[in-house]
Design an enzyme around this catalytic site. Structure first.
Site, PDB file in Angstrom:
ATOM      1  N   HIS A  89      -4.520  -3.212  -3.572  1.00  0.00           N
ATOM      2  CA  HIS A  89      -3.779  -1.955  -3.444  1.00  0.00           C
ATOM      3  C   HIS A  89      -4.724  -0.816  -3.056  1.00  0.00           C
ATOM      4  CE1 HIS A  89      -0.541  -3.750  -6.286  1.00  0.00           C
ATOM      5  NE2 HIS A  89      -0.460  -4.194  -5.052  1.00  0.00           N
ATOM      6  N   HIS A 124       7.307  -5.741   0.643  1.00  0.00           N
ATOM      7  CA  HIS A 124       6.957  -7.077   1.154  1.00  0.00           C
ATOM      8  C   HIS A 124       6.947  -8.191   0.101  1.00  0.00           C
ATOM      9  CE1 HIS A 124       2.666  -5.169   1.539  1.00  0.00           C
ATOM     10  NE2 HIS A 124       2.771  -5.721   0.361  1.00  0.00           N
ATOM     11  N   ASN A 125       7.451  -7.919  -1.100  1.00  0.00           N
ATOM     12  CA  ASN A 125       7.689  -8.987  -2.081  1.00  0.00           C
ATOM     13  C   ASN A 125       9.069  -8.749  -2.697  1.00  0.00           C
ATOM     14  OD1 ASN A 125       5.122 -10.053  -1.822  1.00  0.00           O
ATOM     15  ND2 ASN A 125       4.377  -9.348  -3.801  1.00  0.00           N
ATOM     16  N   GLY A 178      -4.011  -3.131   7.480  1.00  0.00           N
ATOM     17  CA  GLY A 178      -5.179  -3.969   7.750  1.00  0.00           C
ATOM     18  C   GLY A 178      -5.949  -4.162   6.465  1.00  0.00           C
ATOM     19  N   HIS A 209       3.137  -9.477   6.886  1.00  0.00           N
ATOM     20  CA  HIS A 209       2.953  -8.312   5.998  1.00  0.00           C
ATOM     21  C   HIS A 209       1.527  -7.795   5.966  1.00  0.00           C
ATOM     22  CE1 HIS A 209       0.811 -10.722   3.097  1.00  0.00           C
ATOM     23  NE2 HIS A 209       0.920  -9.847   2.129  1.00  0.00           N
TER      24      HIS A 209
END
Lengths: 477, 135
Positions: free
Chosen positions: A202, A325-326, A375, A400
């Site tokens: 994160h 994305h989850n 990225g 993702h």
């Protein structure tokens, strides 16, 4: 390419039924030949395992950032029939609605490049890392608001502007959330962590738009060359982790109760319409909403820091978009020529809805949904747009991120955190974290090239390139 | 008794060995704390945890999940665990100290204990397991 994985097109590979016993549909991986060199047998096995679950439709899918996870592979997508299918926390993960958003600013590159004071101020203002607690106080009632109304709660509580909600997947909250299915333990973990970033991969990153591939789409998204932006990547914190932990336990019993055979305990699941399945779905949606509220609160703090340091207005930093994305969601897709409601699981995969799709704000309807692909630390991030191809091929999904190729143990042997910080500084990228360890874990070299991952989805058409951003500074856990 | 980190692409994989099941669980617990908070941890504060689960793998996952919960909500970093097991019931006496950002910020937050690949085996030399922590 690994044995048993067959090429069926450019960047497209099939795992035939029979690769593991009990597969109901084939597996499909979107991957270039060179990315295929780092494909792990464990990830393919997990993709095949997903294909054994009841009610799975068309294919067990994987995006080019596929890698070995638990339950589903990371980069895995699967849609299930609502009547005959199952829902599984293994298809969502512990960090429910881990996601990413991009804030734009009116600032040009020259105003922000090399500003260590900005990175220090962001690091001071946004709690990061293990054990971090929020300065934004969340009461029991506020927590209920976060779980029920996500980013909408946050905006109404003063942590944003109404327009932000138009720029979030689902309008910033899933209406199906049921906080009664969230345990007291999960709630206890949620209260002190509202507005915190967490650790691991994160981050909050200050970036600059370096390249524009599609001027019309970039304009619609509010992006211009040389513009400074801010990317926020985090999820539902301890509350989401606890929801996953709690419900895997109840779903393990349900797997037995409903006589479902699974090849991996982490794929514990229940029929979507069963009480256990619906309880997980309601709790997962509440955790997803918490994550949207969390990213909105971090957005608020970020805007305050920029407003103070650059004498700009709070509302001069519009949200470009926010994607999960989850997550597992009910969506309508065409299956065998018929439009039907399905339950799509995306585990390390991004929604990529094409032009005209429902849930898109009207001014983006002709362009497609903004897709944000972060990225790795020090490398480019990309903005793409959703496509009709994704709707047809992958239940409206794309990759993702870059996807890891090296373990943390290998990463630490290669370079120390201090060396990485020095290397990045030579490229004018300022890194700030609580520990060198956290930096060493996330060295740019431990990930696949984000350029190559994005090129695959662009060439296959699962999403199309709009812009490239590169980092100026990053704060991490 | 020992634990080591095994190469795993996305997450943290731990291999632990010990002569008894209790000691194996204790080693895995120490691995979890080390991943999260680094190697400098001491005792002083005591907490007791009890979990009940139908098999050894679930018992371990439930125990470690409970440790994650207590550690996070109470802001405690644990150094040691004295574990006793009675059939499907596990009781652990944990000793630790309050989280100190200066000494305990060296690690990665563990989001969950995965069942994927979790198996506890037993031979003449004792017990062994592989376990994946999601970070």
């Amino acid at each position: 390419m690994l044995e048993g994985v067959n090429r069926v097109g450019l960047h497209e590979w099939e795992i035939p039924v029979g690769y593991v016993a009990g597969m109901r549909v084939p597996g499909r991986i979107f991957l270039s030949e060179s990315l295929g060199k780092t494909l792990e047998a464990g990830a393919v096995q997990q993709l095949a395992n997903v294909a054994t679950l009841p009610g799975i439709l068309k294919h067990s899918l994987a995006m080019p950032d596929i890698h070995w996870g638990y339950g589903f592979p990371i980069g895995g997508v699967a849609a299930f029939s609502v009547d005959e299918g199952v829902i599984s926390p293994g298809g969502v993960g512990f960090d429910i609605n881990c996601g990413v958003r991009l804030l734009t600013t009116p600032l040009p590159y020259k105003d922000v490049s090399g500003r260590r004071d900005l990175i220090e101020e962001l690091f001071r203002a946004v709690p990061t890392g293990v054990g971090a607690k929020s300065a934004l106080k969340v009461s029991v009632r506020s927590l209920e608001g976060m779980m029920a109304q996500g980013a909408q709660w946050a905006v109404r509580a003063g942590y944003g502007v109404e327009r932000d909600l138009m720029r979030c997947e689902e309008g910033g909250f899933m209406k199906t959330a049921d906080s009664r299915a969230v345990s007291d333990k999960a709630k206890q973990r949620g209260i002190p962590q509202g507005g915190t970033l967490g650790s691991g991969n994160h981050f909050l990153e200050v970036q600059v738009v370096r390249e524009i591939f599609n001027p019309d789409a970039a304009k619609a998204f509010g992006l211009t060359l040389g513009q400074v932006c801010c990317m926020i990547h985090c999820g539902s914190r301890g509350l989401g982790h606890q929801v996953c932990t709690d419900h895997i336990k109840t779903l393990e019993s349900a797997t037995k109760k409903y006589h479902i055979t699974i090849p991996d305990r982490q794929l514990a699941c229940a029929p979507i319409t069963s009480p256990e399945g619906m309880a997980y779905f309601g709790a997962m949606a509440a955790a997803a909403n918490y994550a949207w509220a969390n990213r909105q609160m971090i957005t608020h703090t970020t805007r305050q820091v920029f407003a103070k340091m650059f004498r700009i207005e709070y509302d001069e930093m519009p949200l470009m978009y926010d994607v999960a994305h989850n997550v597992a969601k009910f969506e309508e897709h065409i299956v065998d020529g018929n439009r039907m409601k399905v339950c799509v699981h995306r585990k390390g995969a991004t929604r990529s809805f094409g032009p005209g799709a429902v849930d898109l704000p009207s001014d983006l309807s002709s362009i497609g949904q903004p897709v944000i692909i972060p990225g790795s630390m020090g490398t480019s991030s990309y903005i793409l747009r959703g496509t009709q191809t994704a709707m047809e091929r992958t239940f409206g999904s794309t990759c993702h991120g870059a996807g890891r190729i090296m373990s943390r143990t290998q990463a630490k042997k290669m370079k120390s955190g201090r060396e990485i910080v020095a290397d990045l500084l030579k490229e004018n990228i300022i890194v700030r974290a609580h520990s060198e360890n956290a930096i060493a874990d996330e060295a740019p070299e431990v990930y696949k090239s984000s350029d190559e991952v994005v090129n695959v989805v662009h060439e296959v058409g699962l999403s199309r390139l709009v812009a490239r951003l590169s980092p100026l500074g990053v704060i991490k856990g | 008794m020992s634990f080591e980190e095994i190469s795993h692409t996305a997450d943290v994989k731990i291999r632990a060995r010990a002569p008894t099941l209790e000691a194996l669980f204790s080693e895995t617990f120490k691995a979890l704390m080390q991943v999260m908070y680094g190697a400098t941890r001491s005792g002083g504060i005591v907490r007791e945890i009890t979990v009940e689960s139908p098999d050894n793998e679930s018992l371990l996952a439930d125990f470690l999940s409970e440790v994650l919960f207590v550690s996070e909500v109470e802001g405690l970093v644990f150094a040691d665990a004295r574990i006793s097991m009675n059939g499907s019931r596990l009781t652990a006496e944990l000793t630790g100290e309050p989280f100190d950002p200066v000494r305990h910020s060296g690690g990665s937050e563990v989001k969950g204990i995965s069942y994927s690949g979790l198996s506890i085996s037993h031979d003449a030399n004792g017990y062994m397991l592989d376990i994946i922590f999601d970070v």
